[in-house]
Design a protein around this motif. Sequence first.
Motif, PDB file in Angstrom:
ATOM      1  N   SER A 103       1.105  -1.624   0.190  1.00 10.80           N
ATOM      2  CA  SER A 103       0.520   0.060   0.019  1.00 10.80           C
ATOM      3  C   SER A 103       1.103   1.542   0.212  1.00 10.80           C
ATOM      4  CB  SER A 103      -0.690   0.084   1.151  1.00 10.80           C
ATOM      5  OG  SER A 103      -1.831  -0.722   0.989  1.00 10.80           O
ATOM      6  N   LEU A 153      -0.470   6.075   2.187  1.00 12.31           N
ATOM      7  CA  LEU A 153      -1.678   5.040   2.460  1.00 12.31           C
ATOM      8  C   LEU A 153      -0.716   3.532   2.911  1.00 12.31           C
ATOM      9  CD1 LEU A 153      -2.808   4.045  -1.616  1.00 12.31           C
ATOM     10  CD2 LEU A 153      -3.839   5.590   0.544  1.00 12.31           C
ATOM     11  N   GLY A 175      -2.584   0.286   5.673  1.00 12.43           N
ATOM     12  CA  GLY A 175      -3.943  -1.225   5.626  1.00 12.43           C
ATOM     13  C   GLY A 175      -3.729  -1.664   4.506  1.00 12.43           C
ATOM     14  N   ALA A 218      -5.021  -0.506   1.828  1.00  8.29           N
ATOM     15  CA  ALA A 218      -5.440  -0.084   0.905  1.00  8.29           C
ATOM     16  C   ALA A 218      -4.899  -0.525  -1.082  1.00  8.29           C
ATOM     17  CB  ALA A 218      -4.590   0.774   0.575  1.00  8.29           C
ATOM     18  N   LEU A 245      -8.069  -3.265  -1.494  1.00  8.14           N
ATOM     19  CA  LEU A 245      -8.489  -2.550  -1.916  1.00  8.14           C
ATOM     20  C   LEU A 245      -8.422  -2.524  -4.029  1.00  8.14           C
ATOM     21  CD1 LEU A 245      -9.503   0.206   0.689  1.00  8.14           C
ATOM     22  CD2 LEU A 245     -11.185  -1.865  -0.272  1.00  8.14           C
ATOM     23  N   THR A 289     -16.854   2.855   6.894  1.00  2.00           N
ATOM     24  CA  THR A 289     -15.399   1.650   7.029  1.00  2.00           C
ATOM     25  C   THR A 289     -14.696   2.032   4.868  1.00  2.00           C
ATOM     26  OG1 THR A 289     -15.627  -0.202   8.344  1.00  2.00           O
ATOM     27  CG2 THR A 289     -13.739   0.060   7.583  1.00  2.00           C
ATOM     28  N   VAL A 290     -15.392   1.170   4.630  1.00  2.00           N
ATOM     29  CA  VAL A 290     -15.300   0.963   3.033  1.00  2.00           C
ATOM     30  C   VAL A 290     -14.757   2.617   2.128  1.00  2.00           C
ATOM     31  CG1 VAL A 290     -17.781   0.502   1.669  1.00  2.00           C
ATOM     32  CG2 VAL A 290     -15.418   0.175   0.964  1.00  2.00           C
ATOM     33  N   ARG A 315     -15.448   5.810   3.790  1.00  4.23           N
ATOM     34  CA  ARG A 315     -13.582   6.448   4.262  1.00  4.23           C
ATOM     35  C   ARG A 315     -12.476   6.058   3.518  1.00  4.23           C
ATOM     36  NH1 ARG A 315     -14.183   5.288   8.701  1.00  4.23           N
ATOM     37  NH2 ARG A 315     -12.908   3.511   9.747  1.00  4.23           N
ATOM     38  N   GLN A 316     -11.689   4.325   3.717  1.00  4.78           N
ATOM     39  CA  GLN A 316     -11.344   4.084   3.056  1.00  4.78           C
ATOM     40  C   GLN A 316     -11.075   4.251   0.799  1.00  4.78           C
ATOM     41  OE1 GLN A 316     -10.949  -0.125   3.581  1.00  4.78           O
ATOM     42  NE2 GLN A 316      -9.655   0.606   5.333  1.00  4.78           N
ATOM     43  N   THR A 359     -10.662   8.487   0.775  1.00  5.04           N
ATOM     44  CA  THR A 359      -8.994   8.666   0.611  1.00  5.04           C
ATOM     45  C   THR A 359      -7.846   8.366  -0.860  1.00  5.04           C
ATOM     46  OG1 THR A 359      -8.566   7.450   2.832  1.00  5.04           O
ATOM     47  CG2 THR A 359      -6.462   7.544   2.189  1.00  5.04           C
TER      48      THR A 359
END
Length: 149
Positions: free
Chosen positions: A29, A36, A38, A40, A43, A68-69, A71-72, A75
Amino acid sequence: MSDEESLVAVEREVALMFRRGRARVAELSRRVHPGLEGMAYSLLGYIEQAGPVRVTDVGAHFSVGKATVSRQVRTLEELGLVARETDPLDRRAALVSLTEDGRRRYLAAQGVRMRRVREVMGDWSPEDVTRFAELLHRFNDVLGESAAD
């Protein structure tokens, strides 16, 4: 090795693989973008593979909630890696897809990852690699089914 000892060994090895995998995904990530962390990379990989996909489907794929998704994805969008557009089939929903920069960065990180997989499995026979992939797929299928219970 007894059946119970074999199961304990499998659990131990899977736990180790998960811990190492989480660390590796976080590293990948950051390779995509220094901001980034986690999951990312994962995803981006799912969005790249699925094409324009609903944000809710991304959440369902990773078994995370809408907040959660969202927010990700927000970003990723702020960093210019994904673009959000209204779903033409349901104006209330949003579709996300990789931007050209997001695709380029993701594919570059994926290339690094795949070089590492090739290095690690370089001494394995093609038959062993195929069998390992089949067993991992079977294991993940069972994990997916049991998660729904």
